[in-house]
Motif scaffolding. Structure first.
Motif, PDB file in Angstrom:
ATOM      1  N   ILE A 213       9.669   0.333  -5.405  1.00  0.00           N
ATOM      2  CA  ILE A 213       9.740  -1.077  -5.800  1.00  0.00           C
ATOM      3  C   ILE A 213       9.724  -1.222  -7.319  1.00  0.00           C
ATOM      4  CG2 ILE A 213       8.398  -3.228  -5.820  1.00  0.00           C
ATOM      5  CD1 ILE A 213       7.549  -2.486  -2.917  1.00  0.00           C
ATOM      6  N   ARG A 214       8.825  -0.512  -7.970  1.00  0.00           N
ATOM      7  CA  ARG A 214       8.716  -0.608  -9.431  1.00  0.00           C
ATOM      8  C   ARG A 214       9.950  -0.057 -10.127  1.00  0.00           C
ATOM      9  NH1 ARG A 214       2.494   0.907 -11.230  1.00  0.00           N
ATOM     10  NH2 ARG A 214       1.462  -0.795 -10.102  1.00  0.00           N
ATOM     11  N   LYS A 215      10.439   1.081  -9.648  1.00  0.00           N
ATOM     12  CA  LYS A 215      11.609   1.689 -10.294  1.00  0.00           C
ATOM     13  C   LYS A 215      12.857   0.812 -10.161  1.00  0.00           C
ATOM     14  CE  LYS A 215      10.330   6.566 -10.289  1.00  0.00           C
ATOM     15  NZ  LYS A 215      10.714   7.944  -9.896  1.00  0.00           N
ATOM     16  N   GLN A 216      12.923   0.052  -9.068  1.00  0.00           N
ATOM     17  CA  GLN A 216      14.070  -0.807  -8.838  1.00  0.00           C
ATOM     18  C   GLN A 216      13.863  -2.214  -9.377  1.00  0.00           C
ATOM     19  OE1 GLN A 216      16.939   0.420  -7.575  1.00  0.00           O
ATOM     20  NE2 GLN A 216      15.912   2.415  -7.505  1.00  0.00           N
ATOM     21  N   GLY A 217      12.653  -2.508  -9.857  1.00  0.00           N
ATOM     22  CA  GLY A 217      12.373  -3.834 -10.395  1.00  0.00           C
ATOM     23  C   GLY A 217      12.427  -4.931  -9.347  1.00  0.00           C
ATOM     24  N   ILE A 218      11.974  -4.632  -8.152  1.00  0.00           N
ATOM     25  CA  ILE A 218      12.035  -5.580  -7.035  1.00  0.00           C
ATOM     26  C   ILE A 218      10.796  -6.485  -7.041  1.00  0.00           C
ATOM     27  CG2 ILE A 218      12.064  -5.770  -4.510  1.00  0.00           C
ATOM     28  CD1 ILE A 218      13.545  -3.047  -4.510  1.00  0.00           C
ATOM     29  N   PRO A 219      10.972  -7.789  -6.899  1.00  0.00           N
ATOM     30  CA  PRO A 219       9.834  -8.713  -6.899  1.00  0.00           C
ATOM     31  C   PRO A 219       9.123  -8.757  -5.552  1.00  0.00           C
ATOM     32  CG  PRO A 219      11.855  -9.955  -6.642  1.00  0.00           C
ATOM     33  CD  PRO A 219      12.268  -8.513  -6.846  1.00  0.00           C
ATOM     34  N   LEU A 220       8.478  -7.676  -5.212  1.00  0.00           N
ATOM     35  CA  LEU A 220       7.747  -7.556  -3.947  1.00  0.00           C
ATOM     36  C   LEU A 220       6.422  -6.870  -4.238  1.00  0.00           C
ATOM     37  CD1 LEU A 220       7.803  -7.757  -0.784  1.00  0.00           C
ATOM     38  CD2 LEU A 220       8.803  -5.450  -0.793  1.00  0.00           C
ATOM     39  N   ARG A 221       5.336  -7.436  -3.746  1.00  0.00           N
ATOM     40  CA  ARG A 221       4.015  -6.887  -4.029  1.00  0.00           C
ATOM     41  C   ARG A 221       3.469  -6.162  -2.796  1.00  0.00           C
ATOM     42  NH1 ARG A 221      -1.503 -10.290  -5.606  1.00  0.00           N
ATOM     43  NH2 ARG A 221      -2.870  -8.471  -5.800  1.00  0.00           N
ATOM     44  N   THR A 222       2.957  -4.970  -2.989  1.00  0.00           N
ATOM     45  CA  THR A 222       2.306  -4.252  -1.894  1.00  0.00           C
ATOM     46  C   THR A 222       0.809  -4.542  -1.925  1.00  0.00           C
ATOM     47  OG1 THR A 222       1.974  -2.257  -3.231  1.00  0.00           O
ATOM     48  CG2 THR A 222       4.006  -2.388  -1.942  1.00  0.00           C
ATOM     49  N   MET A 223       0.208  -4.691  -0.740  1.00  0.00           N
ATOM     50  CA  MET A 223      -1.231  -4.957  -0.647  1.00  0.00           C
ATOM     51  C   MET A 223      -1.829  -4.257   0.562  1.00  0.00           C
ATOM     52  SD  MET A 223      -1.777  -8.997  -1.630  1.00  0.00           S
ATOM     53  CE  MET A 223      -3.576  -8.814  -1.756  1.00  0.00           C
ATOM     54  N   HIS A 224      -2.969  -3.601   0.346  1.00  0.00           N
ATOM     55  CA  HIS A 224      -3.717  -3.071   1.473  1.00  0.00           C
ATOM     56  C   HIS A 224      -4.352  -4.253   2.193  1.00  0.00           C
ATOM     57  CE1 HIS A 224      -6.987  -1.115   3.700  1.00  0.00           C
ATOM     58  NE2 HIS A 224      -6.248  -0.020   3.629  1.00  0.00           N
ATOM     59  N   ILE A 225      -4.483  -4.131   3.490  1.00  0.00           N
ATOM     60  CA  ILE A 225      -4.958  -5.258   4.284  1.00  0.00           C
ATOM     61  C   ILE A 225      -6.389  -5.678   3.908  1.00  0.00           C
ATOM     62  CG2 ILE A 225      -5.812  -3.848   6.198  1.00  0.00           C
ATOM     63  CD1 ILE A 225      -4.642  -6.110   8.046  1.00  0.00           C
ATOM     64  N   ALA A 226      -7.199  -4.748   3.425  1.00  0.00           N
ATOM     65  CA  ALA A 226      -8.566  -5.115   2.990  1.00  0.00           C
ATOM     66  C   ALA A 226      -8.510  -6.053   1.791  1.00  0.00           C
ATOM     67  CB  ALA A 226      -9.367  -3.863   2.656  1.00  0.00           C
ATOM     68  N   ASP A 227      -7.547  -5.826   0.902  1.00  0.00           N
ATOM     69  CA  ASP A 227      -7.400  -6.694  -0.263  1.00  0.00           C
ATOM     70  C   ASP A 227      -6.914  -8.092   0.151  1.00  0.00           C
ATOM     71  OD1 ASP A 227      -8.108  -4.574  -2.011  1.00  0.00           O
ATOM     72  OD2 ASP A 227      -6.073  -3.793  -1.872  1.00  0.00           O
ATOM     73  N   VAL A 228      -6.062  -8.130   1.164  1.00  0.00           N
ATOM     74  CA  VAL A 228      -5.590  -9.414   1.687  1.00  0.00           C
ATOM     75  C   VAL A 228      -6.750 -10.182   2.323  1.00  0.00           C
ATOM     76  CG1 VAL A 228      -4.060 -10.553   3.346  1.00  0.00           C
ATOM     77  CG2 VAL A 228      -3.273  -8.521   2.105  1.00  0.00           C
ATOM     78  N   LEU A 229      -7.532  -9.487   3.143  1.00  0.00           N
ATOM     79  CA  LEU A 229      -8.608 -10.134   3.899  1.00  0.00           C
ATOM     80  C   LEU A 229      -9.784 -10.547   3.038  1.00  0.00           C
ATOM     81  CD1 LEU A 229      -8.601  -7.898   7.110  1.00  0.00           C
ATOM     82  CD2 LEU A 229      -7.481 -10.107   6.752  1.00  0.00           C
ATOM     83  N   ALA A 230      -9.801 -10.074   1.789  1.00  0.00           N
ATOM     84  CA  ALA A 230     -10.855 -10.487   0.849  1.00  0.00           C
ATOM     85  C   ALA A 230     -10.333 -11.503  -0.157  1.00  0.00           C
ATOM     86  CB  ALA A 230     -11.408  -9.264   0.113  1.00  0.00           C
ATOM     87  N   SER A 231      -9.100 -11.947   0.023  1.00  0.00           N
ATOM     88  CA  SER A 231      -8.493 -12.896  -0.919  1.00  0.00           C
ATOM     89  C   SER A 231      -8.988 -14.320  -0.679  1.00  0.00           C
ATOM     90  CB  SER A 231      -6.967 -12.877  -0.791  1.00  0.00           C
ATOM     91  OG  SER A 231      -6.436 -11.623  -1.133  1.00  0.00           O
ATOM     92  N   GLY A 232      -9.116 -15.065  -1.764  1.00  0.00           N
ATOM     93  CA  GLY A 232      -9.397 -16.490  -1.661  1.00  0.00           C
ATOM     94  C   GLY A 232     -10.828 -16.886  -1.391  1.00  0.00           C
ATOM     95  N   TRP A 233     -11.747 -15.951  -1.455  1.00  0.00           N
ATOM     96  CA  TRP A 233     -13.156 -16.295  -1.188  1.00  0.00           C
ATOM     97  C   TRP A 233     -13.749 -17.012  -2.398  1.00  0.00           C
ATOM     98  CZ3 TRP A 233     -15.791 -11.432   1.330  1.00  0.00           C
ATOM     99  CH2 TRP A 233     -15.162 -11.131   2.547  1.00  0.00           C
TER     100      TRP A 233
END
Length: 233
Positions: A213-233
């Protein structure tokens, strides 16, 4: 509930925030966390490369580093699958540790009976079934149940969700062109779906796809599910 955590090598060295987020979530739901500072690798890299003699003492140390009566939770389907399915072959006998080790999302939904962590993340996401979680542990619904309950997150299914990303540990080194092509296929599928996030239970998969993704400059973010489930608290 007393819970021990196992933090795989690459999480410890490259993505420690994911480990902290996993702990935050487990503590939110009443777990007393313990972490053995002397823990190291589960032995999977050596085993997969065919070095059984090198794997054996590492696997034995893993077994001895944990209390065999408590639950053990790891943010990795790959490591969990290896310990569950192969440690008894390496160590010539099933250990209690094998039976008490759970992948993070599996532990949340099946043991703690949690399907909503109170997380919020705005955007569209696709989920990648890592081979370790899906094929070695049979984990398919747990991550999806949790992600479907993240506020403001639209989870989309893609046709190739279960297709390997091409990492495979040493496979990515030995067969680099094939590995990169497999990562490209996964990323292009996610982009075509209109996703903002590419989510998985395994940072090894995400690390591999993130490189492409980084080498191609693609606007897509990778996230581990633990980071997702801890978002917005």
């Amino acid at each position: 509930m007393n819970v021990q955590i196992f933090i795989p090598c690459f999480v410890d060295q490259l993505f420690p925030e994911t480990a902290f987020n996993m702990v935050r979530i487990l503590e939110k739901f009443g777990c007393n966390i313990s972490y053995n500072l002397s823990q190291t690798c589960c032995g999977q890299p050596a085993y997969n490369a065919g070095y059984l003699d090198a794997c054996r003492p590492v696997a034995a140390k893993f077994r001895d580093d944990f209390n065999p009566t408590d639950y053990i939770v790891a943010p990795s389907g790959s490591c969990t699958g290896f310990v569950r399915n192969y440690h008894h072959k390496v160590l010539n006998g099933v250990s209690p540790v094998q039976k008490h080790l759970y992948e993070f999302t599996e532990f949340l939904t099946k043991i703690l009976q949690v399907d909503n962590t109170g997380a919020e993340l705005k955007g569209k996401a696709v989920y990648h079934d890592g081979c370790g979680a899906l094929r070695e542990c049979g984990i398919k619904q747990s991550p999806r149940i949790l992600l479907q309950n993240v506020k403001s997150l639209e989870l989309q299914e893609v046709q190739d969700a279960e297709v390997c990303c091409g990492f495979g540990g040493t496979f990515a080194v030995k067969f680099e062109p094939i590995s990169i092509a497999m990562a490209a296929q996964k990323v292009k599928s996610a982009v075509a779906s209109g996703a903002d996030y590419l989510i998985s239970t395994d940072l090894s998969c995400l690390m591999h796809m993130e490189t492409y993704i980084r080498k191609q400059g693609i606007p897509l973010r990778t996230m581990h599910i633990a980071d997702v489930l801890a978002s917005g608290w």
